[in-house]
Design a protein around this motif. Structure first.
Motif, PDB file in Angstrom:
ATOM      1  N   PRO A 295      -8.332   1.004  -6.120  1.00 48.70           N
ATOM      2  CA  PRO A 295      -8.355   2.400  -5.676  1.00 48.70           C
ATOM      3  C   PRO A 295      -9.620   2.763  -4.905  1.00 48.70           C
ATOM      4  O   PRO A 295      -9.579   3.608  -4.014  1.00 48.70           O
ATOM      5  N   GLU A 296     -10.736   2.107  -5.225  1.00 49.24           N
ATOM      6  CA  GLU A 296     -11.993   2.454  -4.571  1.00 49.24           C
ATOM      7  C   GLU A 296     -12.003   2.109  -3.082  1.00 49.24           C
ATOM      8  O   GLU A 296     -12.799   2.656  -2.319  1.00 49.24           O
ATOM      9  N   MET A 297     -11.142   1.198  -2.652  1.00 48.35           N
ATOM     10  CA  MET A 297     -11.123   0.803  -1.244  1.00 48.35           C
ATOM     11  C   MET A 297     -10.217   1.677  -0.398  1.00 48.35           C
ATOM     12  O   MET A 297     -10.210   1.562   0.832  1.00 48.35           O
ATOM     13  N   LEU A 298      -9.446   2.562  -1.033  1.00 46.02           N
ATOM     14  CA  LEU A 298      -8.484   3.360  -0.284  1.00 46.02           C
ATOM     15  C   LEU A 298      -9.178   4.417   0.566  1.00 46.02           C
ATOM     16  O   LEU A 298     -10.098   5.093   0.110  1.00 46.02           O
ATOM     17  N   PRO A 299      -8.714   4.581   1.807  1.00 45.65           N
ATOM     18  CA  PRO A 299      -9.280   5.635   2.662  1.00 45.65           C
ATOM     19  C   PRO A 299      -8.683   6.992   2.323  1.00 45.65           C
ATOM     20  O   PRO A 299      -7.837   7.121   1.422  1.00 45.65           O
ATOM     21  N   ASP A 300      -9.089   8.016   3.052  1.00 42.46           N
ATOM     22  CA  ASP A 300      -8.578   9.363   2.807  1.00 42.46           C
ATOM     23  C   ASP A 300      -7.117   9.508   3.218  1.00 42.46           C
ATOM     24  O   ASP A 300      -6.427  10.391   2.725  1.00 42.46           O
ATOM     25  N   TYR A 309       7.108  -2.761  -3.703  1.00 43.51           N
ATOM     26  CA  TYR A 309       6.315  -3.849  -4.254  1.00 43.51           C
ATOM     27  C   TYR A 309       6.787  -4.098  -5.683  1.00 43.51           C
ATOM     28  O   TYR A 309       7.342  -3.217  -6.341  1.00 43.51           O
ATOM     29  N   THR A 310       6.589  -5.331  -6.153  1.00 43.13           N
ATOM     30  CA  THR A 310       7.047  -5.700  -7.488  1.00 43.13           C
ATOM     31  C   THR A 310       5.932  -5.547  -8.516  1.00 43.13           C
ATOM     32  O   THR A 310       6.128  -4.968  -9.573  1.00 43.13           O
ATOM     33  N   PHE A 311       4.753  -6.058  -8.192  1.00 44.06           N
ATOM     34  CA  PHE A 311       3.626  -6.002  -9.114  1.00 44.06           C
ATOM     35  C   PHE A 311       2.453  -5.314  -8.424  1.00 44.06           C
ATOM     36  O   PHE A 311       2.235  -5.483  -7.224  1.00 44.06           O
ATOM     37  N   LEU A 312       1.694  -4.546  -9.221  1.00 46.00           N
ATOM     38  CA  LEU A 312       0.531  -3.825  -8.712  1.00 46.00           C
ATOM     39  C   LEU A 312      -0.665  -4.161  -9.596  1.00 46.00           C
ATOM     40  O   LEU A 312      -0.646  -3.925 -10.807  1.00 46.00           O
ATOM     41  N   THR A 313      -1.690  -4.733  -8.995  1.00 43.84           N
ATOM     42  CA  THR A 313      -2.894  -5.090  -9.728  1.00 43.84           C
ATOM     43  C   THR A 313      -4.118  -4.566  -8.963  1.00 43.84           C
ATOM     44  O   THR A 313      -4.015  -4.294  -7.764  1.00 43.84           O
ATOM     45  N   PRO A 314      -5.272  -4.427  -9.626  1.00 43.28           N
ATOM     46  CA  PRO A 314      -5.511  -4.586 -11.057  1.00 43.28           C
ATOM     47  C   PRO A 314      -4.901  -3.434 -11.846  1.00 43.28           C
ATOM     48  O   PRO A 314      -4.597  -2.376 -11.287  1.00 43.28           O
ATOM     49  N   HIS A 315      -4.736  -3.651 -13.154  1.00 41.85           N
ATOM     50  CA  HIS A 315      -4.145  -2.612 -13.993  1.00 41.85           C
ATOM     51  C   HIS A 315      -5.205  -1.554 -14.296  1.00 41.85           C
ATOM     52  O   HIS A 315      -6.202  -1.828 -14.968  1.00 41.85           O
ATOM     53  N   VAL A 316      -5.007  -0.367 -13.768  1.00 45.72           N
ATOM     54  CA  VAL A 316      -5.924   0.753 -13.999  1.00 45.72           C
ATOM     55  C   VAL A 316      -5.100   1.951 -14.467  1.00 45.72           C
ATOM     56  O   VAL A 316      -3.867   1.983 -14.296  1.00 45.72           O
ATOM     57  N   PRO A 317      -5.726   2.949 -15.080  1.00 44.60           N
ATOM     58  CA  PRO A 317      -4.979   4.128 -15.525  1.00 44.60           C
ATOM     59  C   PRO A 317      -4.248   4.799 -14.373  1.00 44.60           C
ATOM     60  O   PRO A 317      -4.670   4.759 -13.220  1.00 44.60           O
ATOM     61  N   ALA A 318      -3.132   5.422 -14.723  1.00 46.05           N
ATOM     62  CA  ALA A 318      -2.302   6.077 -13.708  1.00 46.05           C
ATOM     63  C   ALA A 318      -3.089   7.152 -12.963  1.00 46.05           C
ATOM     64  O   ALA A 318      -2.846   7.396 -11.776  1.00 46.05           O
ATOM     65  N   MET A 324      -3.676   7.953  -4.500  1.00 46.84           N
ATOM     66  CA  MET A 324      -3.115   7.165  -3.407  1.00 46.84           C
ATOM     67  C   MET A 324      -1.823   7.803  -2.888  1.00 46.84           C
ATOM     68  O   MET A 324      -1.585   7.856  -1.677  1.00 46.84           O
ATOM     69  N   LEU A 325      -1.000   8.312  -3.809  1.00 48.46           N
ATOM     70  CA  LEU A 325       0.264   8.917  -3.412  1.00 48.46           C
ATOM     71  C   LEU A 325       0.063  10.302  -2.811  1.00 48.46           C
ATOM     72  O   LEU A 325       0.855  10.749  -1.978  1.00 48.46           O
ATOM     73  N   GLU A 326      -0.992  10.961  -3.219  1.00 47.42           N
ATOM     74  CA  GLU A 326      -1.238  12.318  -2.735  1.00 47.42           C
ATOM     75  C   GLU A 326      -1.937  12.341  -1.381  1.00 47.42           C
ATOM     76  O   GLU A 326      -2.047  13.391  -0.758  1.00 47.42           O
ATOM     77  N   ARG A 327      -2.429  11.175  -0.917  1.00 47.51           N
ATOM     78  CA  ARG A 327      -3.107  11.117   0.380  1.00 47.51           C
ATOM     79  C   ARG A 327      -2.158  10.839   1.529  1.00 47.51           C
ATOM     80  O   ARG A 327      -2.580  10.711   2.663  1.00 47.51           O
ATOM     81  N   ASP A 328      -0.880  10.674   1.218  1.00 50.75           N
ATOM     82  CA  ASP A 328       0.107  10.454   2.272  1.00 50.75           C
ATOM     83  C   ASP A 328       0.412  11.784   2.934  1.00 50.75           C
ATOM     84  O   ASP A 328       1.055  12.654   2.356  1.00 50.75           O
ATOM     85  N   GLY A 329      -0.026  11.968   4.150  1.00 50.31           N
ATOM     86  CA  GLY A 329       0.124  13.235   4.845  1.00 50.31           C
ATOM     87  C   GLY A 329       1.532  13.517   5.328  1.00 50.31           C
ATOM     88  O   GLY A 329       1.754  14.521   6.002  1.00 50.31           O
TER      89      GLY A 329
END
Length: 480
Positions: A295-300, A309-318, A324-329
């Motif tokens: 998540p830290e690498m994601l831009p605005d 996608y099938t798998f999402l890593t690393p496992h971090v809290p929701a 990430m989903l809220e930054r989709d304009g």
């Protein structure tokens, strides 16, 4: 060409050709005088009709020569191995459409290079070459590997591509580790049977495409660890069954798109351990088996419409993934929330999956008209859209306590004194709260004044709680 027409340096090359021995002109100085100078026409004559010696394999092997004139082998067939290493070319070699066996020009300086539509039965080695103009390999077919490690392409005219690699076919790896390029690299329509290695490369074309690789096909991996780019990487429609490894990469294109991987089919995408991406990340309609994304690498700004996608890593809290989903304009995209929910469920983290589903309902609420938003707020407060079922129990117990205390201190008068059951404040409050169950208390007593208003509030609240609980249970059952 007669040997009497040659300079002493050229005679050395002519005599060595038939036996395939190497001629090394390097003397440790920077002097490129006549003792190190060979005309390109002499090399062309050797490669097309050079002397042969029985029992020997002819080859052109030169180190440290200055080659004057243009080495012109356009559409020629060359059966000899070509080694022109540590050389300086005064003019750009022209190998367009040529049929070659093996070519190495490593550690050489060239104004430019044209290998368009050439066929090379072995490898093409341009390791540590320095190009002052465009390198054209478009449409070339290379049966071996293409080596561009630590090469430098610094074309002063940034309006044209620095490296033309579109429609190139490489039957092995394309090794460009440590490549330094200023300008566009065109790889669209290229096919690399092995891996495409761009580790430690530095690519710069600010405010424009730096790597254009539409419909690129790679047989194994795209390796970009510690890759540094200034400009837009465009991988639209690429097919990479292995991994796209961008660990420690630095992707920058402020005000534009830093990485576009839309409509791609990728085995694994690794975007971790690097600085934050500067510019938009576009993964729309991509199909990725494993998305390894910090998540830290994601831009605005991100674009995730129809990303699967099938798998999402690393496992971090929701809570760390939801931004990430809220930054989709592009507005509310329910598919993105469903993908994230499914990823958490595959790891057995149902709690995080519920958090994502609750966030989905809250995001959806913002798209509804006012009455829909009002009803949504009620469902959210009551039972968290069915994902917080214990809230209903808390509300019911709280209202039950309020009603029981209120009516225990002020019993409502019975409607018919001789027929009324014994008054019980707890069951009377339950009768008001639960619209389906009746304990015979509500219809036997009639509160007045403020207590009558309280009874109305309890009845309405009971209906709202019952409706939201039913809606939540229905949603839960449908998910199962």
């Amino acid at each position: 060409m007669e040997i009497d027409d040659l300079t002493p340096a050229e005679r050395r090359v002519w005599r060595a050709f038939a036996k395939g021995t190497e001629v090394d002109f390097r003397d440790g100085s920077d002097d490129w005088g006549p003792e190190r100078t060979v005309r390109a026409t002499v090399l062309r004559a050797l490669l097309l009709n050079g002397p042969q010696e029985q029992g020997e394999t002819a080859a052109l092997k030169i180190r440290g020569a200055r080659i004057t004139g243009a080495l012109e082998l356009r559409y020629a067939t060359v059966d000899s191995v070509v080694h022109l290493t540590h050389c300086r070319f005064d003019e750009a070699p022209d190998l367009i459409g040529a049929r070659l066996r093996y070519v190495s020009m490593r550690d050489s300086d060239m104004p430019a290079l044209s290998v368009t539509r050439a066929r090379i039965d072995g490898s093409l080695r341009l390791t540590r070459c320095r190009f002052a103009g465009p390198v054209r390999l478009d449409g070339a077919q290379i049966a071996g590997a293409l080596f561009l490690e630590e090469a430098e392409a610094t074309d002063a005219d940034t309006d044209r591509p620095a490296l033309h690699l579109h429609q190139v076919v490489v039957d092995d790896d394309l090794c460009a580790r440590g490549l330094r390029a200023r300008g566009l690299i065109r790889l669209d329509g290229a096919t690399v049977a092995g891996s495409l290695d761009l580790e430690d490369a530095e690519l710069s074309n600010p405010d424009a495409n730096v790597l254009e690789a539409d419909a690129l096909e790679v047989g194994a991996n795209l390796l970009g660890r510690r890759l540094s780019t200034r400009g837009r990487i465009d991988l639209r429609g690429a097919r990479i069954p292995g991994r796209v490894d961008l660990l420690h990469a630095r992707l920058s294109n402020p005000g534009g798109t830093a990485l576009r991987a839309s409509s791609c089919v990728i085995g694994e995408l690794w975007l971790r351990r690097g600085p934050r991406v500067e510019g938009m990340l576009n993964l729309r309609r991509a199909e990725i088996n494993q998305l390894s994304l910090e998540p830290e690498m994601l831009p605005d700004q991100v674009r995730l419409l129809d990303l699967t996608y099938t798998f999402l890593t690393p496992h971090v809290p929701a809570e760390d993934r939801l931004p990430m989903l809220e930054r989709d304009g592009q507005g509310f995209d329910p598919h993105a929330y469903e993908q994230l929910t499914a990823a958490y469920r595959r790891t057995g983290d149902d709690q995080s999956a519920r958090v994502v589903q609750l966030a989905k309902q809250r995001r959806r609420r913002s798209t509804l008209p006012w009455h829909g938003r009002l009803w949504g707020h009620l469902q959210d407060a009551a039972v968290g859209y069915g994902f917080r079922p214990l809230r209903a129990a808390v509300w019911l117990l709280s209202l039950l306590a309020v009603g029981s205390i209120a009516y225990a201190g002020h019993r409502p008068p019975p409607l018919k004194a001789d027929e009324a059951p014994e008054f019980n404040p707890v069951f009377y409050t339950l009768d008001l709260l639960l619209p389906v169950i009746s304990f015979g208390q509500e219809g036997a007593f009639a509160p007045r004044g403020w207590y009558q208003t309280l009874s109305y509030v309890l009845v309405v609240t009971g209906w709202i709680l019952a409706t939201t609980v039913v809606a939540g249970v229905t949603r839960t059952v449908s998910r199962q």
